[in-house]
Write a protein that holds these residues in place. Structure first.
Motif, PDB file in Angstrom:
ATOM      1  N   ARG A 141      -4.399   0.591   5.019  1.00  0.00           N
ATOM      2  CA  ARG A 141      -3.380   0.236   4.020  1.00  0.00           C
ATOM      3  C   ARG A 141      -2.124   1.075   4.199  1.00  0.00           C
ATOM      4  O   ARG A 141      -1.007   0.564   4.099  1.00  0.00           O
ATOM      5  CB  ARG A 141      -3.929   0.402   2.610  1.00  0.00           C
ATOM      6  CG  ARG A 141      -4.789  -0.754   2.159  1.00  0.00           C
ATOM      7  CD  ARG A 141      -5.029  -0.710   0.656  1.00  0.00           C
ATOM      8  NE  ARG A 141      -5.643   0.544   0.226  1.00  0.00           N
ATOM      9  CZ  ARG A 141      -6.937   0.712   0.007  1.00  0.00           C
ATOM     10  NH1 ARG A 141      -7.766  -0.304   0.161  1.00  0.00           N
ATOM     11  NH2 ARG A 141      -7.413   1.870  -0.378  1.00  0.00           N
ATOM     12  N   THR A 142      -2.298   2.358   4.483  1.00  0.00           N
ATOM     13  CA  THR A 142      -1.149   3.236   4.706  1.00  0.00           C
ATOM     14  C   THR A 142      -0.355   2.783   5.920  1.00  0.00           C
ATOM     15  O   THR A 142       0.878   2.719   5.893  1.00  0.00           O
ATOM     16  CB  THR A 142      -1.608   4.698   4.885  1.00  0.00           C
ATOM     17  OG1 THR A 142      -2.311   5.101   3.714  1.00  0.00           O
ATOM     18  CG2 THR A 142      -0.430   5.623   5.122  1.00  0.00           C
ATOM     19  N   SER A 143      -1.049   2.446   6.993  1.00  0.00           N
ATOM     20  CA  SER A 143      -0.400   1.977   8.207  1.00  0.00           C
ATOM     21  C   SER A 143       0.372   0.683   7.956  1.00  0.00           C
ATOM     22  O   SER A 143       1.510   0.529   8.403  1.00  0.00           O
ATOM     23  CB  SER A 143      -1.450   1.768   9.294  1.00  0.00           C
ATOM     24  OG  SER A 143      -0.876   1.207  10.440  1.00  0.00           O
ATOM     25  N   GLU A 144      -0.219  -0.246   7.241  1.00  0.00           N
ATOM     26  CA  GLU A 144       0.448  -1.513   6.932  1.00  0.00           C
ATOM     27  C   GLU A 144       1.689  -1.284   6.077  1.00  0.00           C
ATOM     28  O   GLU A 144       2.724  -1.910   6.297  1.00  0.00           O
ATOM     29  CB  GLU A 144      -0.516  -2.457   6.233  1.00  0.00           C
ATOM     30  CG  GLU A 144      -1.596  -2.994   7.146  1.00  0.00           C
ATOM     31  CD  GLU A 144      -2.678  -3.770   6.395  1.00  0.00           C
ATOM     32  OE1 GLU A 144      -2.625  -3.842   5.145  1.00  0.00           O
ATOM     33  OE2 GLU A 144      -3.573  -4.301   7.070  1.00  0.00           O
ATOM     34  N   THR A 145       1.598  -0.383   5.116  1.00  0.00           N
ATOM     35  CA  THR A 145       2.740  -0.075   4.254  1.00  0.00           C
ATOM     36  C   THR A 145       3.887   0.520   5.062  1.00  0.00           C
ATOM     37  O   THR A 145       5.048   0.125   4.896  1.00  0.00           O
ATOM     38  CB  THR A 145       2.327   0.899   3.129  1.00  0.00           C
ATOM     39  OG1 THR A 145       1.307   0.287   2.342  1.00  0.00           O
ATOM     40  CG2 THR A 145       3.504   1.261   2.244  1.00  0.00           C
ATOM     41  N   LEU A 146       3.581   1.456   5.951  1.00  0.00           N
ATOM     42  CA  LEU A 146       4.619   2.074   6.775  1.00  0.00           C
ATOM     43  C   LEU A 146       5.265   1.062   7.707  1.00  0.00           C
ATOM     44  O   LEU A 146       6.485   1.066   7.899  1.00  0.00           O
ATOM     45  CB  LEU A 146       4.043   3.244   7.566  1.00  0.00           C
ATOM     46  CG  LEU A 146       3.637   4.456   6.734  1.00  0.00           C
ATOM     47  CD1 LEU A 146       2.939   5.490   7.611  1.00  0.00           C
ATOM     48  CD2 LEU A 146       4.839   5.064   6.035  1.00  0.00           C
ATOM     49  N   PHE A 147       4.468   0.177   8.286  1.00  0.00           N
ATOM     50  CA  PHE A 147       5.013  -0.846   9.183  1.00  0.00           C
ATOM     51  C   PHE A 147       5.898  -1.814   8.405  1.00  0.00           C
ATOM     52  O   PHE A 147       6.986  -2.183   8.866  1.00  0.00           O
ATOM     53  CB  PHE A 147       3.883  -1.591   9.893  1.00  0.00           C
ATOM     54  CG  PHE A 147       4.380  -2.556  10.922  1.00  0.00           C
ATOM     55  CD1 PHE A 147       4.936  -2.098  12.112  1.00  0.00           C
ATOM     56  CD2 PHE A 147       4.305  -3.920  10.713  1.00  0.00           C
ATOM     57  CE1 PHE A 147       5.403  -2.977  13.073  1.00  0.00           C
ATOM     58  CE2 PHE A 147       4.771  -4.808  11.666  1.00  0.00           C
ATOM     59  CZ  PHE A 147       5.315  -4.342  12.847  1.00  0.00           C
TER      60      PHE A 147
END
Length: 86
Positions: free
Chosen positions: A11-17
């Protein structure tokens, strides 16, 4: 515990992307407004390439599907892997 950590990291990775894509879209829209749709500034082009992890081919349309700026069509070798933003 491991599965939970994986989910949080994903989820963190998706948010940053997503934030990177939003910043790239805003930078492109700023340059389009400044140049009248003619070109992107070198700093925006570098930012978009960095955010996308390589060359990014974009196509911006306005109301009614009218072409505004970008590439009319992506290069043939990349047509399969294109993503649509907006």
């Amino acid at each position: 515990m491991g599965f939970w950590r994986f989910e949080v990291a994903q989820r963190t990775s998706e948010t940053l992307f997503d934030r990177s894509l939003l910043a790239a879209a805003l930078a492109i829209s700023r340059d389009v407004a400044i140049s009248g749709g003619d070109a992107l500034s070198p700093s925006t082009r570098d930012f978009v390439s960095d955010a996308g992890g390589g060359d990014l081919f974009y196509h911006v349309t306005g109301p009614g599907g009218i072409y505004i700026t970008g590439y009319a069509y992506p290069p043939p070798s990349l047509a399969v892997g294109r993503a649509r933003i907006g």
